[in-house]
Design a protein around this motif. Structure first.
Motif, PDB file in Angstrom:
ATOM      1  N   GLY A  78      -1.552   3.172  -1.836  1.00 10.30           N
ATOM      2  CA  GLY A  78      -2.912   3.272  -2.326  1.00 10.30           C
ATOM      3  C   GLY A  78      -3.269   2.241  -3.383  1.00 10.30           C
ATOM      4  N   THR A  79      -2.286   1.459  -3.833  1.00  9.78           N
ATOM      5  CA  THR A  79      -2.550   0.427  -4.835  1.00  9.78           C
ATOM      6  C   THR A  79      -3.298  -0.747  -4.192  1.00  9.78           C
ATOM      7  OG1 THR A  79      -0.536   1.018  -6.028  1.00  9.78           O
ATOM      8  CG2 THR A  79      -1.518  -1.120  -6.540  1.00  9.78           C
ATOM      9  N   SER A  80      -4.309  -1.261  -4.873  1.00 11.12           N
ATOM     10  CA  SER A  80      -5.069  -2.401  -4.377  1.00 11.12           C
ATOM     11  C   SER A  80      -4.293  -3.689  -4.646  1.00 11.12           C
ATOM     12  CB  SER A  80      -6.441  -2.466  -5.051  1.00 11.12           C
ATOM     13  OG  SER A  80      -7.128  -3.645  -4.672  1.00 11.12           O
TER      14      SER A  80
END
Length: 235
Positions: A46-48
């Motif tokens: 979920g990290t950009s």
């Protein structure tokens, strides 16, 4: 003329940036491992990635990062191909798409010792890097490659057996050494679940004192050995 301390100063500069900025930008739950100018990073789902990359590139205009993402559970790093499984990471030899396997021909003017050393070097790399389930494919690739270069099959077999029977190879199979600083330990490996039995950690403090830690299972990294202590067992 380049200063002999240039490489050392560059590494020190990068370590300062990592401690003060880069690891902070990546956030908690991130594993950041660097070798010279190659870095492998494990980040939470979920990290950009685009946002993190943009922030990293704003720290120093002369140090700009590019990114290569994992594809189909595979990621190359330092001529090693990492396979991410459900429970562990496996390793194999990585070859670039432009690789042509163009090595010393058997009928070249090089001595027999040189040709044998080339074969041994390839087998040694394979046995040290590849997991068992990936080992046979890599061995077959080496044998086929050198067969095309007219190397006798017996020479390839001898070289492979020489590496397997070598004492240093057997020790390498049972002992893996991690060179870590206390800072790296606290920021990166605090998220590791375990280290396999028989593995070792080598911790370096600011005065370059070396500690050996033999760990059967590491569940906490809060306690580090005291200065002058030669070793400590972690249960």
């Amino acid at each position: 003329m380049a200063n002999s301390l240039s490489a050392v100063m560059v590494c020190l500069f990068m370590e300062v940036l990592e401690m003060d900025r880069y690891i902070t930008i990546m956030g908690r739950g991130t594993t950041w491992l660097r070798y010279v100018d190659e870095i492998i990073v494990a980040i939470p789902k979920g990290t950009s990635v685009e946002n993190k990359l943009r922030r990293l590139n704003t720290v120093n205009k002369d140090i700009q990062f590019t990114v290569e993402l994992e594809k189909e559970g595979k990621l190359p790093f330092l001529y090693t191909l990492l396979y991410r499984g459900s429970e562990q990471v496996s390793f194999s030899v990585y070859r670039k798409p432009i690789n042509r396997d163009n090595f010393i021909h058997y009928f070249s003017a090089h001595s027999g010792r040189v040709k044998t050393s080339v074969l041994i070097g390839f087998f040694l790399r394979t046995f040290r890097i590849c997991r068992k389930r990936l080992l046979e494919d890599e061995l077959a690739h080496i044998k086929n490659t050198f067969k095309k270069l007219k190397y006798p099959g017996g020479l390839a077999f001898f070289s492979s057996r020489h590496v397997q029977d070598n004492t240093s190879y057997r020790q390498a199979q049972h002992r893996c050494t991690y060179n870590l600083s206390p800072h790296t330990l606290n920021h990166n490996l605090a998220h590791c679940h375990h280290i396999q039995s028989g593995r070792h950690l080598r911790l370096l403090n600011k005065t370059h004192t070396v500690w050996w830690i033999k760990a059967s299972k590491v569940t906490s990294f809060d306690k580090l050995p005291n200065k002058g202590q030669s070793g400590i067992d972690l249960e």
